[in-house]
Design a protein around this motif. Structure first.
Motif, mmCIF file in Angstrom:
data_model
loop_
_atom_site.group_PDB
_atom_site.id
_atom_site.type_symbol
_atom_site.label_atom_id
_atom_site.label_comp_id
_atom_site.label_asym_id
_atom_site.label_seq_id
_atom_site.Cartn_x
_atom_site.Cartn_y
_atom_site.Cartn_z
ATOM 1 N N PHE A 182 -6.040 8.637 -7.655
ATOM 2 C CA PHE A 182 -6.925 7.756 -7.810
ATOM 3 C C PHE A 182 -5.809 6.745 -7.958
ATOM 4 C CE2 PHE A 182 -8.251 3.423 -9.432
ATOM 5 C CZ PHE A 182 -9.680 3.176 -9.193
ATOM 6 N N ARG A 183 -4.763 6.649 -9.617
ATOM 7 C CA ARG A 183 -3.722 5.785 -9.689
ATOM 8 C C ARG A 183 -2.898 5.803 -8.981
ATOM 9 N NH1 ARG A 183 -1.431 8.142 -13.587
ATOM 10 N NH2 ARG A 183 -3.640 10.462 -13.771
ATOM 11 N N LEU A 184 -2.151 6.993 -8.851
ATOM 12 C CA LEU A 184 -0.965 6.301 -7.035
ATOM 13 C C LEU A 184 -1.369 6.266 -5.963
ATOM 14 C CD1 LEU A 184 1.407 7.776 -6.532
ATOM 15 C CD2 LEU A 184 0.154 9.365 -5.545
ATOM 16 N N GLU A 185 -2.830 5.706 -5.354
ATOM 17 C CA GLU A 185 -2.741 5.469 -4.409
ATOM 18 C C GLU A 185 -3.428 3.846 -4.615
ATOM 19 O OE1 GLU A 185 -3.111 6.749 -0.548
ATOM 20 O OE2 GLU A 185 -1.067 7.269 -1.945
ATOM 21 N N PHE A 186 -4.562 3.712 -5.497
ATOM 22 C CA PHE A 186 -4.821 2.319 -5.461
ATOM 23 C C PHE A 186 -4.098 1.142 -6.377
ATOM 24 C CE2 PHE A 186 -7.519 -0.491 -7.854
ATOM 25 C CZ PHE A 186 -8.874 -0.697 -7.200
ATOM 26 N N GLY A 187 -2.548 1.758 -7.321
ATOM 27 C CA GLY A 187 -2.206 0.989 -8.197
ATOM 28 C C GLY A 187 -1.029 0.420 -6.664
ATOM 29 N N ALA A 188 -0.381 1.711 -5.988
ATOM 30 C CA ALA A 188 0.255 1.333 -5.096
ATOM 31 C C ALA A 188 -0.541 -0.381 -3.872
ATOM 32 C CB ALA A 188 0.757 2.335 -4.125
ATOM 33 N N GLY A 189 -1.813 0.503 -3.188
ATOM 34 C CA GLY A 189 -2.354 -1.151 -2.495
ATOM 35 C C GLY A 189 -2.437 -1.940 -3.796
ATOM 36 N N LEU A 190 -2.743 -2.206 -5.349
ATOM 37 C CA LEU A 190 -2.898 -3.709 -5.759
ATOM 38 C C LEU A 190 -1.513 -3.336 -5.243
ATOM 39 C CD1 LEU A 190 -4.928 -2.702 -8.976
ATOM 40 C CD2 LEU A 190 -5.824 -3.815 -6.666
ATOM 41 N N ILE A 191 -0.984 -3.612 -5.673
ATOM 42 C CA ILE A 191 1.034 -4.247 -6.164
ATOM 43 C C ILE A 191 1.468 -4.343 -4.672
ATOM 44 C CG2 ILE A 191 2.409 -2.052 -4.808
ATOM 45 C CD1 ILE A 191 2.871 -4.176 -8.856
ATOM 46 N N LYS A 192 0.745 -4.091 -3.634
ATOM 47 C CA LYS A 192 0.711 -4.569 -2.682
ATOM 48 C C LYS A 192 0.770 -5.910 -2.619
ATOM 49 C CE LYS A 192 2.173 -0.338 0.490
ATOM 50 N NZ LYS A 192 1.771 0.425 -1.148
ATOM 51 N N LEU A 193 -0.797 -5.803 -2.589
ATOM 52 C CA LEU A 193 -1.367 -6.973 -2.416
ATOM 53 C C LEU A 193 -1.122 -8.317 -3.198
ATOM 54 C CD1 LEU A 193 -5.484 -6.159 -2.082
ATOM 55 C CD2 LEU A 193 -3.686 -6.887 0.070
ATOM 56 N N ARG A 194 -0.546 -7.836 -4.663
ATOM 57 C CA ARG A 194 -0.001 -8.324 -5.313
ATOM 58 C C ARG A 194 0.824 -9.451 -5.229
ATOM 59 N NH1 ARG A 194 -2.762 -5.376 -10.243
ATOM 60 N NH2 ARG A 194 -4.699 -6.552 -10.729
ATOM 61 N N GLY A 195 1.797 -8.264 -4.290
ATOM 62 C CA GLY A 195 3.356 -8.991 -3.945
ATOM 63 C C GLY A 195 3.672 -9.195 -2.754
ATOM 64 N N ASP A 196 4.137 -8.744 -1.660
ATOM 65 C CA ASP A 196 4.034 -9.651 -0.365
ATOM 66 C C ASP A 196 3.469 -10.285 0.555
ATOM 67 O OD1 ASP A 196 5.739 -10.192 1.708
ATOM 68 O OD2 ASP A 196 7.680 -9.093 0.482
ATOM 69 N N THR A 197 3.775 -11.137 0.843
ATOM 70 C CA THR A 197 2.631 -11.546 2.080
ATOM 71 C C THR A 197 2.582 -10.748 2.642
ATOM 72 O OG1 THR A 197 4.421 -13.600 2.856
ATOM 73 C CG2 THR A 197 2.894 -14.219 0.382
ATOM 74 N N ALA A 198 3.673 -10.185 3.301
ATOM 75 C CA ALA A 198 3.533 -9.663 4.701
ATOM 76 C C ALA A 198 3.222 -8.149 4.575
ATOM 77 C CB ALA A 198 5.216 -8.979 5.306
ATOM 78 N N TRP A 199 2.074 -8.043 2.907
ATOM 79 C CA TRP A 199 0.816 -7.067 3.431
ATOM 80 C C TRP A 199 -0.177 -8.109 3.653
ATOM 81 C CZ3 TRP A 199 1.601 -2.623 3.216
ATOM 82 C CH2 TRP A 199 3.403 -1.239 3.319
ATOM 83 N N ARG A 200 -0.105 -8.828 3.323
ATOM 84 C CA ARG A 200 -1.609 -10.100 3.473
ATOM 85 C C ARG A 200 -1.758 -10.770 4.539
ATOM 86 N NH1 ARG A 200 0.154 -11.312 -1.673
ATOM 87 N NH2 ARG A 200 0.923 -13.602 -1.066
ATOM 88 N N ASP A 201 -0.489 -10.730 5.664
ATOM 89 C CA ASP A 201 -0.696 -11.239 6.604
ATOM 90 C C ASP A 201 -0.089 -9.504 8.140
ATOM 91 O OD1 ASP A 201 2.086 -10.648 6.506
ATOM 92 O OD2 ASP A 201 2.844 -12.439 6.876
ATOM 93 N N LEU A 202 -0.347 -9.019 7.426
ATOM 94 C CA LEU A 202 -0.237 -8.151 8.415
ATOM 95 C C LEU A 202 1.024 -6.689 9.008
ATOM 96 C CD1 LEU A 202 -4.032 -7.573 9.655
ATOM 97 C CD2 LEU A 202 -3.248 -6.453 7.545
ATOM 98 N N TYR B 94 1.910 4.269 -11.242
ATOM 99 C CA TYR B 94 2.482 4.198 -10.163
ATOM 100 C C TYR B 94 2.270 3.067 -9.232
ATOM 101 C CZ TYR B 94 2.273 8.986 -11.866
ATOM 102 O OH TYR B 94 2.825 9.520 -12.723
ATOM 103 N N GLY B 95 3.249 2.599 -7.697
ATOM 104 C CA GLY B 95 3.481 2.364 -6.814
ATOM 105 C C GLY B 95 4.586 2.130 -6.288
ATOM 106 N N ALA B 96 5.088 1.547 -5.153
ATOM 107 C CA ALA B 96 5.265 1.310 -4.120
ATOM 108 C C ALA B 96 5.631 0.011 -3.092
ATOM 109 C CB ALA B 96 6.167 2.796 -3.452
ATOM 110 N N PHE B 97 7.472 -0.211 -2.577
ATOM 111 C CA PHE B 97 7.158 -1.374 -1.748
ATOM 112 C C PHE B 97 5.836 -2.167 -2.360
ATOM 113 C CE2 PHE B 97 8.256 2.642 -0.340
ATOM 114 C CZ PHE B 97 9.498 2.775 0.191
#
Length: 477
Positions: free
Chosen positions: A162-182, A329-332
């Motif tokens: 859960f921490r591995l996946e959910f943490g990676a998902g949150l770091i993406k949404l909070r990070g680069d706009t490219a994850w939010r605009d797909l 955890y989290g990546a990219f």
């Protein structure tokens, strides 16, 4: 009703087998890759020697068996012993003994690899090092074939996923706009640290497919992990979705053992098929006490990564203790739009002209535009990964200057880390490093030229240097 019925997780024997053998197999890879690369990178004559690092007060506080003494021979001995112990678990031999036997062996693997990671400096600063350590410690308490898998350990393993996946998902949404605009995956297959043989084909897929990839990633990382704790068969379905998305990453990239270990850990939520019945002996009281004590410890340590998940300043790949237990955890979280590579060249000419410089080849990272990327994961090419960070503008350059010095001396252990030495073991007179912009060729460019990449120069990183030069004395261009 047996007094331990609430503690025994019957119906998860396959999960236990996959977890124990899978994590042990990754330990085999980790120890063997360390034996092959550590001496040249961090050994007695390495780029960042451990003996120098251990003079630092911070280093002396880290739990490591090398605190008192380090030698390359000792390091290799630890790696060989660790790989042998891990291989025995892959074969399932210790699991036939009482539960304390695989527990002790996994804790030995954890302690040995912890000792390596804690002196590995920048070459061991990747999130999957902490992930392997936490996973190895946790599955140590899954027991043997004679007793049922402990429910608390399976739940803690799911909490890790859960921490591995959910943490990676949150770091993406909070990070680069490219994850939010797909649009993130219109770039990422090309700009990821180390593409594999199918990365170019993935990059050339239609834009609408890349957007579906990002949507699928968000679903798998931000929604699915909650269902790992649901009753069966929902938990198995959630695990299957995570396994499928990680398998796609295995097919399209070289992320060391990150994706493989995530697949293994996801099996903690996979129930046995109907009809599989295993008769277990009653759980001994001593085993119950040990497992509950460790489970309580890991639950308490989970407060810091839990708080981190919901922090506005979420940390990525962070350890909150020296033992690398219950990490974040989290990546990219940020996606690079352009791929830059550092190309190292050397020459034997006394007064070199431009055509006298020839290129060193690395094993995994792109170099020669005609060379197709290869599959290395779950093996980890540490130098190649650090070269990717260097091309992004990393300020950690001490190891790179040391690398250039080793090439000038034609240092054999260093040359073995590379793919090709254009001088056949002879010393060059000078070396230099240039920065290039790389792009995958289009289908038409590939048909016309046979190249996998196109590249254009983006500037000099290190001007020519020769043996005996310091940073203020350069070899003639």
């Amino acid at each position: 009703m047996e007094w331990t019925e609430w503690f025994d997780a019957e119906g998860y024997e396959i999960a236990r087998q996959v977890l124990q053998r899978g994590i042990a197999a990754i330990f085999v890879i980790a120890f063997l890759s360390t034996a092959a690369q550590f001496p040249a990178l961090l050994g007695e004559n390495g780029l960042l020697p451990v003996k120098q690092f251990l003079r630092n007060p911070y280093a002396r506080r880290q739990p490591t068996i090398f605190r008192w003494r380090y030698s390359d021979r000792m390091l290799r001995g630890v790696c060989v012993a660790g790989a042998a112990v891990a291989a025995s678990i892959v074969l399932g031999i210790p699991q036939l003994a009482p539960s304390w036997v695989p527990m002790v062996l996994f804790l030995l693997l954890w302690g040995a690899y912890l000792s390596i990671v804690n002196v590995g400096q920048t070459f061991y600063s990747f999130g999957w090092e902490s992930l392997l350590l936490e996973a190895g410690f946790t599955v140590a308490f899954l027991g043997s074939a004679d007793v049922a898998p402990p429910l608390t350990v399976l739940l803690l393993t799911r909490w890790l996923v859960f921490r591995l996946e959910f943490g990676a998902g949150l770091i993406k949404l909070r990070g680069d706009t490219a994850w939010r605009d797909l649009t993130a995956l219109t770039y990422h297959h090309e700009t990821q640290p180390m593409p594999n043989p199918l990365s170019r084909q993935a990059h050339l897929l239609p834009r609408w497919f890349h957007k579906l990839e990002v949507l699928g990633n968000h679903f798998a990382q931000l929604v699915v992990p909650f269902f790992l704790f649901a009753p069966q068969p929902v938990a198995t379905v959630a695990a299957a979705i995570i396994i499928a998305t990680q398998a796609w990453l295995v097919v399209t990239g070289n992320f060391a053992w990150l994706n493989v270990i995530t697949i293994v850990l996801a099996f903690s939520a996979v129930g046995d098929p109907a009809g599989l019945v295993v008769d277990y002996a009653p759980t001994p009281l001593w085993w119950l006490v040990i497992v509950l004590a460790v489970s309580a410890l890991l639950a308490v340590l989970g407060w810091w990564p839990l708080r981190n998940l919901f922090s506005r300043h979420q940390l990525m790949n962070a350890s909150f203790n020296r033992w690398h237990l219950v990490n974040a955890y989290g990546a990219f979280g940020t996606i690079t739009r352009r791929r830059y590579e550092i190309v190292i060249e050397g020459t034997t000419a006394r007064n070199p002209k431009e055509g006298d410089w020839v290129e060193y080849g690395f094993r995994g990272k792109p170099g020669d535009t005609r060379r197709r990327s290869r599959q290395f994961a779950p093996y980890h090419l540490r130098l190649d990964w650090l070269m990717w960070f260097l091309a992004l503008g990393s300020r950690e350059e001490r190891w790179f200057i040391a690398l250039l010095g080793k090439l000038l001396m034609a240092d054999v252990p260093t040359l073995r880390l590379l793919g090709t030495d254009p001088f056949g073991g002879e010393r060059p007179r000078a070396v230099r490093a240039r920065r290039y912009l790389y792009r995958f060729t289009t289908r038409q460019q590939r048909r016309e030229t046979g190249d996998w990449w196109t590249r254009e120069e983006a500037g000099m990183l290190v001007p020519p240097i020769a043996l005996g030069d310091d940073e203020s004395r350069r070899a003639p261009e």
